[in-house]
Design an enzyme around this catalytic site. Structure first.
Site, PDB file in Angstrom:
ATOM      1  CG  ASP A   1      42.111  37.838  40.441  1.00 17.22           C
ATOM      2  OD1 ASP A   1      43.223  37.605  39.923  1.00 17.22           O
ATOM      3  OD2 ASP A   1      41.027  37.438  39.962  1.00 17.22           O
TER       4      ASP A   1
ATOM      5  NE  ARG B   1      38.223  39.493  43.639  1.00 20.14           N
ATOM      6  CZ  ARG B   1      38.121  39.464  42.297  1.00 20.14           C
ATOM      7  NH1 ARG B   1      38.546  38.404  41.624  1.00 20.14           N
ATOM      8  NH2 ARG B   1      37.577  40.443  41.641  1.00 20.14           N
TER       9      ARG B   1
ATOM     10  CG  HIS C   1      42.353  39.372  36.230  1.00 22.62           C
ATOM     11  ND1 HIS C   1      42.175  39.464  34.880  1.00 22.62           N
ATOM     12  CD2 HIS C   1      41.307  38.659  36.686  1.00 22.62           C
ATOM     13  CE1 HIS C   1      41.049  38.838  34.533  1.00 22.62           C
ATOM     14  NE2 HIS C   1      40.513  38.331  35.613  1.00 22.62           N
TER      15      HIS C   1
ATOM     16  CD  GLU D   1      36.031  33.868  42.221  1.00 22.57           C
ATOM     17  OE1 GLU D   1      36.384  32.978  41.416  1.00 22.57           O
ATOM     18  OE2 GLU D   1      36.234  35.070  42.034  1.00 22.57           O
TER      19      GLU D   1
ATOM     20  CD1 TRP E   1      40.934  43.352  31.458  1.00 27.92           C
ATOM     21  CD2 TRP E   1      40.129  41.264  31.648  1.00 27.92           C
ATOM     22  NE1 TRP E   1      39.814  43.402  32.280  1.00 27.92           N
ATOM     23  CE2 TRP E   1      39.312  42.131  32.404  1.00 27.92           C
ATOM     24  CE3 TRP E   1      39.833  39.900  31.609  1.00 27.92           C
ATOM     25  CZ2 TRP E   1      38.202  41.678  33.131  1.00 27.92           C
ATOM     26  CZ3 TRP E   1      38.737  39.444  32.321  1.00 27.92           C
ATOM     27  CH2 TRP E   1      37.927  40.330  33.064  1.00 27.92           C
TER      28      TRP E   1
ATOM     29  CD  GLU F   1      42.027  34.680  41.624  1.00 23.99           C
ATOM     30  OE1 GLU F   1      41.553  34.834  42.780  1.00 23.99           O
ATOM     31  OE2 GLU F   1      41.318  34.695  40.605  1.00 23.99           O
TER      32      GLU F   1
ATOM     33  CD  GLU G   1      40.352  33.615  36.956  1.00 16.73           C
ATOM     34  OE1 GLU G   1      40.207  33.690  38.185  1.00 16.73           O
ATOM     35  OE2 GLU G   1      40.031  34.524  36.185  1.00 16.73           O
TER      36      GLU G   1
ATOM     37  CE1 TYR H   1      38.835  40.809  37.045  1.00 21.08           C
ATOM     38  CE2 TYR H   1      40.113  40.929  39.067  1.00 21.08           C
ATOM     39  CZ  TYR H   1      39.164  40.311  38.290  1.00 21.08           C
ATOM     40  OH  TYR H   1      38.521  39.204  38.773  1.00 21.08           O
TER      41      TYR H   1
END
Ligand code: EZ4
Ligand code: CO
Length: 401
Positions: A209, A147, A211, A338, A401, A235, A261, A159
């Site tokens: 990601d 990643r 996020h 992951e 976030w 992601e 997630e 992030y």
């Protein structure tokens, strides 16, 4: 096989973990992970005050019945606290049944359908040179999938990127404050992926990601702009509770989409899976009701051609990682797992038989989950209140976030 004791241990060997320990009258000990990052004590209290007393004298072998009893029997269903608590009980019971049968949990689940579990590691950098160096280090360690996250030029914090050392999102006795600007991110993200492909070619699987930061149409634009770099996945492009948003992204781009997630149950991903709006379902063993429930989610996904990609951050304990590996070994529609390294202190508390070799993890063949939890060592690392960051746009308003 009656349960004689159930206790909760909160420890912080480098970061906070909540561990459930269940003991049977004939002396078998099972362990489960109940860590909910930044809200640890809510799950600890839910278990200690409401669940542990119900476990005493139950037959440890009746795993599904215990799951149903705690889920349907509570009346107040789902939610991260409840489902994390149920997950910990579930993991501990699978551990107990495995130990008493003398079999690793993956044997109880029907046996391995693969020799190892492909994992992806996390590379990040405060600029593209640093990202490239970290990516290269991961490839050298044998990762087949990595990643990539990089600090966005012009923003103070990003992030997935630490200013020093390993990335750990929780910190501070008050939430840290991140900053966000969608325009800067959307312009920079394709440059990041171009750099990785230029330097490493197409062989290594490349993940990223987002996020939960974009609107559906922004995510569609991102997906299109990343198509030349053949992403393994993007992601969490948008906040995941808005399931129909994914229809818009799906119809606009061939970049694969991974989500889940933050989900706690099969109901949270029902539309995403049955409409085939996603490619990978990322629910975790700790936050989505344990092995028993994760297995149901993965089976639903299999029916619709969706593969698995379980969340495996360092804020789930080595018990959760082992449980995920046992399940991953047995599901036909496995995609990827992951992997983040746990903090150094965790080794003193959790002794795991899981091993990494040439890009693949294996949980080992010890009976149960293969993780020994040292309660005395855990007592040396008391709870340390920490929060995840909050995120604000440049105008000061709160963003996801
Ligand atoms: O932000 O586990 O894919 N991994 C992630 C993680 C999550 C943390 C939250 O506790 O998104 O880094
Ligand atoms: Co994520």
């Amino acid at each position: 096989m009656k349960i004689s004791d159930a206790r909760v241990v909160v420890s912080s060997p480098g970061r906070n973990y909540v561990t459930l320990v269940i003991e049977t009258g004939d002396g078998v000990i099972g362990v489960g992970d109940a860590t909910l990052n930044g809200r640890e004590l809510a799950v600890a209290a839910y278990l200690r005050d409401h669940v542990c007393p119900l476990l005493i004298d139950r037959d440890a072998r009746r795993i599904t019945d215990t799951w149903e009893y705690l889920y349907r029997g509570a009346y107040w269903r789902r939610g991260p606290v409840t489902m994390t608590a149920i997950a910990a009980v579930d993991m501990a019971l699978w551990d107990i049944v495995g130990k008493s049968a003398g079999l690793p949990v993956h044997q109880l689940l029907g046996g391995a359908v693969r020799d190892g579990v492909m994992v992806y590691g996390h590379a990040s950098g405060t600029d593209l040179d640093a990202l490239e160096a970290d990516f290269s280090a991961h490839v050298d360690q044998g990762y087949l999938a990595v990643r990539a996250q990089c600090a966005i030029p012009g923003l103070d914090s990003t992030y997935g990127v630490s200013k020093s050392g390993a990335y750990e999102p929780a910190g501070g006795s008050r939430p840290a404050q991140d900053v966000w600007d969608t325009g800067l991110y959307l312009d920079f993200a394709p440059k990041m992926m171009a750099r990785i492909r230029d330097s490493f070619g197409d062989r290594v699987h490349l993940l990223h990601d987002v996020h939960h930061r974009l609107s559906p149409i922004e995510a569609a634009r991102l997906g299109r702009s990343l198509e030349p770099y053949r992403m393994f996945w993007m992601e969490d492009p948008t906040p995941a509770e808005d399931q129909s948003a994914f229809k818009i992204i799906r119809e606009a781009t061939t970049t694969p989409i991974a989500v889940g997630e933050v989900f706690n149950s099969i109901w949270d991903c029902q539309e995403l899976i049955t409409n085939r709006w996603i490619d990978y379902i990322r629910t975790s063993v700790t936050h989505a009701g344990g092995i028993t429930h994760l297995r149901r989610i993965f089976s639903l996904a299999e029916l619709y051609g969706v593969r698995t990609g379980s969340h495996g951050p360092s804020d789930l304990s080595p018990i959760a990682f082992a449980a995920a590996l046992h399940l991953d070994l047995t599901v036909p529609n496995f995609g990827i797992q992951e992997h983040m390294n746990h903090p150094a202190g965790a080794e003193q508390v959790f002794d795991t038989s899981a091993e990494f070799r040439d890009g693949y993890f294996h949980p080992g063949d010890e009976p149960g989950l293969g993780v020994t939890f040292d309660e005395e060592a855990a007592a040396r690392f008391p709870y340390n209140r920490k929060y995840l960051p909050v995120n604000r746009r440049l105008d000061g308003s709160v963003h996801d976030w």
